[in-house]
Write a protein that holds these residues in place. Structure first.
Motif, PDB file in Angstrom:
ATOM      1  N   GLU A 148      -7.178 -20.635  -3.529  1.00 49.51           N
ATOM      2  CA  GLU A 148      -8.587 -20.278  -3.448  1.00 49.51           C
ATOM      3  C   GLU A 148      -9.187 -20.741  -2.126  1.00 49.51           C
ATOM      4  O   GLU A 148      -9.983 -20.032  -1.507  1.00 49.51           O
ATOM      5  N   GLN A 149      -8.812 -21.932  -1.705  1.00 48.06           N
ATOM      6  CA  GLN A 149      -9.315 -22.480  -0.447  1.00 48.06           C
ATOM      7  C   GLN A 149      -8.904 -21.593   0.727  1.00 48.06           C
ATOM      8  O   GLN A 149      -9.721 -21.275   1.603  1.00 48.06           O
ATOM      9  N   ILE A 150      -7.660 -21.181   0.739  1.00 48.68           N
ATOM     10  CA  ILE A 150      -7.165 -20.319   1.823  1.00 48.68           C
ATOM     11  C   ILE A 150      -7.837 -18.957   1.768  1.00 48.68           C
ATOM     12  O   ILE A 150      -8.210 -18.388   2.804  1.00 48.68           O
ATOM     13  N   ILE A 163      -6.516 -21.406   9.991  1.00 50.54           N
ATOM     14  CA  ILE A 163      -6.473 -22.034   8.665  1.00 50.54           C
ATOM     15  C   ILE A 163      -5.497 -23.210   8.661  1.00 50.54           C
ATOM     16  O   ILE A 163      -5.798 -24.274   8.105  1.00 50.54           O
ATOM     17  N   ALA A 164      -4.354 -23.022   9.281  1.00 50.38           N
ATOM     18  CA  ALA A 164      -3.357 -24.096   9.344  1.00 50.38           C
ATOM     19  C   ALA A 164      -3.936 -25.329  10.027  1.00 50.38           C
ATOM     20  O   ALA A 164      -3.732 -26.465   9.575  1.00 50.38           O
ATOM     21  N   GLU A 165      -4.671 -25.098  11.104  1.00 52.03           N
ATOM     22  CA  GLU A 165      -5.262 -26.221  11.852  1.00 52.03           C
ATOM     23  C   GLU A 165      -6.320 -26.939  11.022  1.00 52.03           C
ATOM     24  O   GLU A 165      -6.386 -28.169  11.018  1.00 52.03           O
ATOM     25  N   VAL A 171       1.627 -23.074   9.866  1.00 51.00           N
ATOM     26  CA  VAL A 171       1.269 -21.665   9.820  1.00 51.00           C
ATOM     27  C   VAL A 171       2.124 -20.939   8.773  1.00 51.00           C
ATOM     28  O   VAL A 171       1.629 -20.075   8.041  1.00 51.00           O
ATOM     29  N   GLU A 172       3.401 -21.322   8.685  1.00 49.49           N
ATOM     30  CA  GLU A 172       4.276 -20.693   7.696  1.00 49.49           C
ATOM     31  C   GLU A 172       3.810 -20.960   6.273  1.00 49.49           C
ATOM     32  O   GLU A 172       3.907 -20.102   5.398  1.00 49.49           O
ATOM     33  N   THR A 173       3.283 -22.173   6.034  1.00 53.89           N
ATOM     34  CA  THR A 173       2.757 -22.496   4.706  1.00 53.89           C
ATOM     35  C   THR A 173       1.562 -21.611   4.371  1.00 53.89           C
ATOM     36  O   THR A 173       1.431 -21.113   3.248  1.00 53.89           O
ATOM     37  N   VAL A 174       0.702 -21.406   5.369  1.00 51.86           N
ATOM     38  CA  VAL A 174      -0.454 -20.528   5.168  1.00 51.86           C
ATOM     39  C   VAL A 174       0.014 -19.112   4.844  1.00 51.86           C
ATOM     40  O   VAL A 174      -0.496 -18.464   3.915  1.00 51.86           O
ATOM     41  N   LYS A 175       0.997 -18.639   5.590  1.00 48.02           N
ATOM     42  CA  LYS A 175       1.507 -17.279   5.365  1.00 48.02           C
ATOM     43  C   LYS A 175       2.148 -17.143   3.984  1.00 48.02           C
ATOM     44  O   LYS A 175       2.014 -16.109   3.322  1.00 48.02           O
ATOM     45  N   THR A 176       2.828 -18.197   3.558  1.00 47.23           N
ATOM     46  CA  THR A 176       3.433 -18.182   2.219  1.00 47.23           C
ATOM     47  C   THR A 176       2.351 -18.091   1.149  1.00 47.23           C
ATOM     48  O   THR A 176       2.461 -17.305   0.192  1.00 47.23           O
TER      49      THR A 176
END
Length: 203
Positions: A148-150, A163-165, A171-176
């Motif tokens: 939800e946060q993302i 978002i990653a920053e 960044v990969e975690t965000v994309k996942t």
């Protein structure tokens, strides 16, 4: 004794209409506040019931109720009066500890019935809200708090790097997370994600 009622809503015309109804039907003591940030939390204890809008400046209705409950308030009752009838919002409101949820375009008798039932120690959900509640398991408990946060950040126009920053993750975690969100919601593109976020007040 006349009930003491707080109306928390940022639409002044709506507040004035509700105030007249409450004065006529319940002979209430009434206060109106248009911004939840102006509420002194400890003073909420002084009210028998608070009528809370869902979508207010800077805070959602269910977040306001949760914040008040965290102060230790156990006596004040809360009724969400909203134009939004999404199962996800109803669920979050129930989890926050509200005593009822009705819609702004419900009939007048529904409004007065809700106030009466809650002041007498019960709960009240309008017929249309109860209909939405049937779909809670289908439409809610879908996204994790992190997802939800993302999604909120995506709706604000941030990219994966931004978002990653902000969240101190890769960044990969965000994309996942983004892929998982799309999969869970059965959404294929960013525009639909943003639309979902706005419909569910995740912005």
């Amino acid at each position: 004794m006349a009930p003491k009622i707080l109306i928390l809503d940022d639409h002044m015309l709506f507040c004035q209409g509700i105030e007249r109804i409450l004065l006529e039907q319940f002979n209430s003591e009434i206060d109106i506040i248009n911004n939840p940030k102006e509420v002194i939390l400890n003073e909420v204890n002084n009210y028998d019931i608070v009528l809370v809008d869902m979508d207010m400046p800077g805070q959602k209705g269910y977040d306001f109720v949760s914040t008040v409950k965290e102060t230790g308030n156990k006596t004040t009752k809360f009724l969400i009066v909203s134009m939004h009838n999404k199962p996800s919002l109803v669920k979050k409101s129930i989890e926050s500890g509200v005593n009822g949820y009705i819609l702004k375009d419900d009939p007048l008798e529904v409004f007065t019935e809700a106030i009466t039932a809650i002041l007498e120690g019960g709960e009240f959900y309008s017929e249309r809200v109860e209909e939405s509640m049937k779909y809670l398991t289908l439409e809610t408990i879908i996204l994790s708090p992190r997802e939800e946060q993302i999604l909120k950040y995506i709706a604000k126009g941030l990219n994966a790097n931004d978002i990653a920053e902000m969240l101190y993750i890769s960044v990969e975690t965000v994309k996942t997370h983004n892929r998982n969100i799309k999969s869970k919601l059965k959404i294929e593109n960013r525009a639909e994600l943003i639309k979902y976020a706005y419909k569910n007040l995740l912005t």
